[in-house]
Write an enzyme that holds these catalytic residues in place. Structure first.
Site, mmCIF file in Angstrom:
data_model
loop_
_atom_site.group_PDB
_atom_site.id
_atom_site.type_symbol
_atom_site.label_atom_id
_atom_site.label_comp_id
_atom_site.label_asym_id
_atom_site.label_seq_id
_atom_site.Cartn_x
_atom_site.Cartn_y
_atom_site.Cartn_z
ATOM 1 N N ALA A 27 0.820 -1.219 0.000
ATOM 2 C CA ALA A 27 0.000 0.000 0.000
ATOM 3 C C ALA A 27 0.851 1.265 0.000
ATOM 4 O O ALA A 27 0.391 2.328 -0.410
ATOM 5 C CB ALA A 27 -0.948 0.003 1.195
ATOM 6 N N SER A 97 -0.736 -4.671 10.612
ATOM 7 C CA SER A 97 -1.657 -4.727 11.762
ATOM 8 C C SER A 97 -3.101 -4.863 11.287
ATOM 9 O O SER A 97 -3.882 -3.927 11.370
ATOM 10 C CB SER A 97 -1.473 -3.519 12.686
#
Length: 191
Positions: A27, A97
């Site tokens: 990302a 995460s």
């Protein structure tokens, strides 16, 4: 412990902050972390990058990718980030995460100064950016529990900032990060 970069010596009497960048592999978390670090260094703000990939090569090398191991990975990194924050650093965490619970636990551990940033990029863009071929390997079943393919990523519901890296440039994204740091009172030396 593997630490990517540190800028000079901080002032422990000053409050630090933790920029917690979450998002899929590819990302742009590490790219943005490095760009923000360079900017902070240029204005002599004390900062450090805790990159999930690098942390897994040292402090967290004993962990796998089960749910329990991922929880522990996030917990350890959150505690390290909190220690640096207490010393006045602006800590830039670049870590997938993937779950609400993991990020909520990190926020609880870190407390005041936790700034959640969702580095949002469509899965197709992340796969195109994947120079290591991890997504292709995951789709062939060679990498179990790969976030976005065989393991769920829960998008943050209320992050302090969302950066769509498929449409925003690195410079524009860093400017938004700088704005959040300034608005939150963690950066005073803005050029």
């Amino acid at each position: 412990m593997t630490i990517q970069k540190i800028a000079s010596t901080p002032d422990p009497s000053r409050n630090g902050a933790v920029i917690w960048m979450t998002g899929l592999s590819g990302a742009g978390k590490s790219t943005l972390a490095n760009a923000l670090f360079r900017w902070l260094d240029s204005i002599q703000e004390h900062s450090i990058i805790l990159d999930g990939d690098l942390m897994r090569g040292g402090l967290n090398s004993d962990l796998g990718y089960t749910v329990e191991d991922r929880d522990e990975n996030v917990r350890r990194i959150a505690h390290v980030a909190e220690l640096f924050k207490q010393q006045g650093f602006i800590v830039i965490v670049a870590l997938i995460s993937p779950t609400f619970a993991q990020r909520a636990n990190a926020r609880k551990i870190i407390g005041e100064g936790f700034i959640e940033v969702f580095v949002n990029s469509p899965l197709s863009t992340c796969e195109r950016r994947d120079r290591k071929g991890l997504y292709a390997r995951a789709r062939r079943g060679e990498i179990p529990n790969f976030t976005g393919v065989s393991s769920l990523y829960e998008e943050p519901l209320n992050p302090e900032l969302i950066l769509n890296t498929s449409s925003l440039s690195i410079e524009a994204s860093v400017n938004k990060l700088i704005e959040v740091l300034g608005t939150s009172g963690f950066v005073q030396n803005r050029p």
